[in-house]
Design a protein around this motif. Structure first.
Motif, PDB file in Angstrom:
ATOM      1  N   ASP B   3       0.885  -1.138   0.003  1.00 19.37           N
ATOM      2  CA  ASP B   3       0.097   0.066  -0.039  1.00 19.37           C
ATOM      3  C   ASP B   3       0.864   1.410   0.005  1.00 19.37           C
ATOM      4  O   ASP B   3       0.541   2.155  -0.662  1.00 19.37           O
ATOM      5  CB  ASP B   3      -0.835   0.031   1.231  1.00 19.37           C
ATOM      6  CG  ASP B   3      -2.493  -0.700   0.770  1.00 19.37           C
ATOM      7  OD1 ASP B   3      -2.375  -0.994  -0.295  1.00 19.37           O
ATOM      8  OD2 ASP B   3      -3.035  -0.773   1.830  1.00 19.37           O
ATOM      9  N   ALA B   4       1.787   1.191   0.816  1.00 19.18           N
ATOM     10  CA  ALA B   4       2.864   2.371   1.052  1.00 19.18           C
ATOM     11  C   ALA B   4       3.501   2.728  -0.308  1.00 19.18           C
ATOM     12  O   ALA B   4       3.640   3.934  -0.743  1.00 19.18           O
ATOM     13  CB  ALA B   4       4.053   2.073   2.066  1.00 19.18           C
ATOM     14  N   ASN B  10       1.621   7.508  -6.695  1.00 22.04           N
ATOM     15  CA  ASN B  10       0.463   8.155  -7.117  1.00 22.04           C
ATOM     16  C   ASN B  10       0.472   9.554  -7.337  1.00 22.04           C
ATOM     17  O   ASN B  10       1.189  10.397  -6.415  1.00 22.04           O
ATOM     18  CB  ASN B  10      -0.614   7.966  -6.128  1.00 22.04           C
ATOM     19  CG  ASN B  10      -2.001   8.717  -6.406  1.00 22.04           C
ATOM     20  OD1 ASN B  10      -1.994   9.678  -7.173  1.00 22.04           O
ATOM     21  ND2 ASN B  10      -3.064   8.031  -6.388  1.00 22.04           N
ATOM     22  N   PRO B  11       0.550  10.101  -8.559  1.00 19.77           N
ATOM     23  CA  PRO B  11       0.973  11.421  -8.937  1.00 19.77           C
ATOM     24  C   PRO B  11       0.338  12.639  -8.148  1.00 19.77           C
ATOM     25  O   PRO B  11       0.904  13.564  -8.002  1.00 19.77           O
ATOM     26  CB  PRO B  11       0.803  11.438 -10.525  1.00 19.77           C
ATOM     27  CG  PRO B  11       0.026  10.471 -10.888  1.00 19.77           C
ATOM     28  CD  PRO B  11       0.395   9.185  -9.852  1.00 19.77           C
ATOM     29  N   TRP B  12      -0.742  12.175  -7.901  1.00 18.42           N
ATOM     30  CA  TRP B  12      -1.809  13.460  -6.994  1.00 18.42           C
ATOM     31  C   TRP B  12      -1.123  13.281  -5.639  1.00 18.42           C
ATOM     32  O   TRP B  12      -1.028  14.473  -5.323  1.00 18.42           O
ATOM     33  CB  TRP B  12      -3.207  12.906  -6.924  1.00 18.42           C
ATOM     34  CG  TRP B  12      -3.908  12.740  -8.330  1.00 18.42           C
ATOM     35  CD1 TRP B  12      -3.851  11.683  -8.986  1.00 18.42           C
ATOM     36  CD2 TRP B  12      -4.009  13.855  -9.146  1.00 18.42           C
ATOM     37  NE1 TRP B  12      -4.545  11.964 -10.358  1.00 18.42           N
ATOM     38  CE2 TRP B  12      -4.515  13.257 -10.513  1.00 18.42           C
ATOM     39  CE3 TRP B  12      -4.020  15.250  -9.248  1.00 18.42           C
ATOM     40  CZ2 TRP B  12      -4.950  13.877 -11.563  1.00 18.42           C
ATOM     41  CZ3 TRP B  12      -4.406  16.060 -10.169  1.00 18.42           C
ATOM     42  CH2 TRP B  12      -4.969  15.290 -11.542  1.00 18.42           C
ATOM     43  N   PHE B  13      -0.731  12.258  -5.057  1.00 15.29           N
ATOM     44  CA  PHE B  13      -0.130  12.196  -3.841  1.00 15.29           C
ATOM     45  C   PHE B  13       1.256  13.101  -3.926  1.00 15.29           C
ATOM     46  O   PHE B  13       1.490  13.710  -3.179  1.00 15.29           O
ATOM     47  CB  PHE B  13      -0.009  10.710  -3.289  1.00 15.29           C
ATOM     48  CG  PHE B  13       1.011  10.811  -1.945  1.00 15.29           C
ATOM     49  CD1 PHE B  13       0.548  11.280  -0.928  1.00 15.29           C
ATOM     50  CD2 PHE B  13       2.079  10.430  -2.068  1.00 15.29           C
ATOM     51  CE1 PHE B  13       1.065  10.961   0.366  1.00 15.29           C
ATOM     52  CE2 PHE B  13       3.009  10.141  -0.852  1.00 15.29           C
ATOM     53  CZ  PHE B  13       2.407  10.692   0.347  1.00 15.29           C
TER      54      PHE B  13
END
Lengths: 111, 133
Positions: B3-4, B10-13
């Motif tokens: 998950d990490a 994730n590009p938004w993160f």
């Protein structure tokens, strides 16, 4: 003269971001070692470096409160440039949102 | 995939991370600059600030934010990523208020609210698309 430097400063921010974006798009396809990708990437970095030093030069002549709102306008300019030069999609929320962000930045810097 | 790992790619993160790094660098530059010894004749270069450890930490944050930005550009259209990255204009004044005890005028609060609203307007259609995926 100052107006001239302003225009170059803003143009180099916009061009720098467009080049970086193009470089990263091409790198998806060609990898990072490709000469075209490297040229685009280095043009982007060089362009942003020029804008960095022009910003410092402008700050020596103008107050930050005068100069900062102009930075706000780059949001709309970059969105429009991305639509024109990179053929990205322009939607009403995008245009409206970036206008609001620009206006907000101007107001933040006024006070 | 853990998950990490999925989160960190994730590009938004990464875009949020970029904004946090820019904010951290700006605040630390301010801290470093205000602790810098003033030397007559050399002030304008800003070079004396290199004696402060905070300035060096700030430089690390600047580099990290650039790496994040490059990653974001690889995955998100510039016309969306750039307006969203302007969330720093909200985060920087807020951090100055919280960490440095700087005063924020009413006009400035209004400006911050308008930037937040603008970001929400840009981000809403995207959030809907992401939900569907």
């Amino acid at each position: 003269m100052a107006i001239f430097i302003f225009i170059i400063e803003i143009a180099s921010v916009v061009a720098g971001q467009l080049w970086l974006k193009r470089a990263m798009e091409e790198s998806n396809r060609l990898g990072f070692r490709d000469r075209r990708v490297l040229t685009l990437f280095l043009s982007g970095v060089a362009s942003l470096t020029i804008s960095f030093f022009l910003t410092i030069a402008l700050l020596q002549h103008f107050d930050l409160s005068f100069f900062y709102p102009i930075q706000g306008s780059t949001v709309v300019l970059i969105v429009l440039a991305a639509v024109v030069f990179l053929r990205e999609k322009l939607s009403l929320p995008l245009l409206l949102g970036s206008l609001l962000i620009s206006i907000g930045i101007v107001i933040v810097s006024l006070s | 995939m853990s998950d990490a790992f999925r989160w960190s790619t994730n590009p938004w993160f990464v875009l949020v991370l970029e904004a946090i790094f820019v904010t951290a660098s700006e605040v630390l530059l301010k801290v470093g600059a205000s602790k810098t010894r003033r030397v007559e004749g050399w002030e304008w270069t800003g070079l004396m600030s290199l004696a402060s450890i905070w300035i060096w930490v700030a430089i690390v944050f600047v580099i990290l934010s650039f790496i994040c930005w490059i990653y974001v550009l690889r995955h998100i259209p510039l016309s969306i990523a750039f307006p969203l990255s302007n969330v720093v204009h909200v985060l920087v004044p807020l951090s100055c208020w919280i960490f440095l005890g700087e005063h924020i005028s009413e006009t400035r609060w209004c400006g911050i609210a308008i930037v937040v609203f603008g970001i929400a307007v840009v981000a809403r259609p995207i959030a809907k698309i992401e939900e569907k995926l």
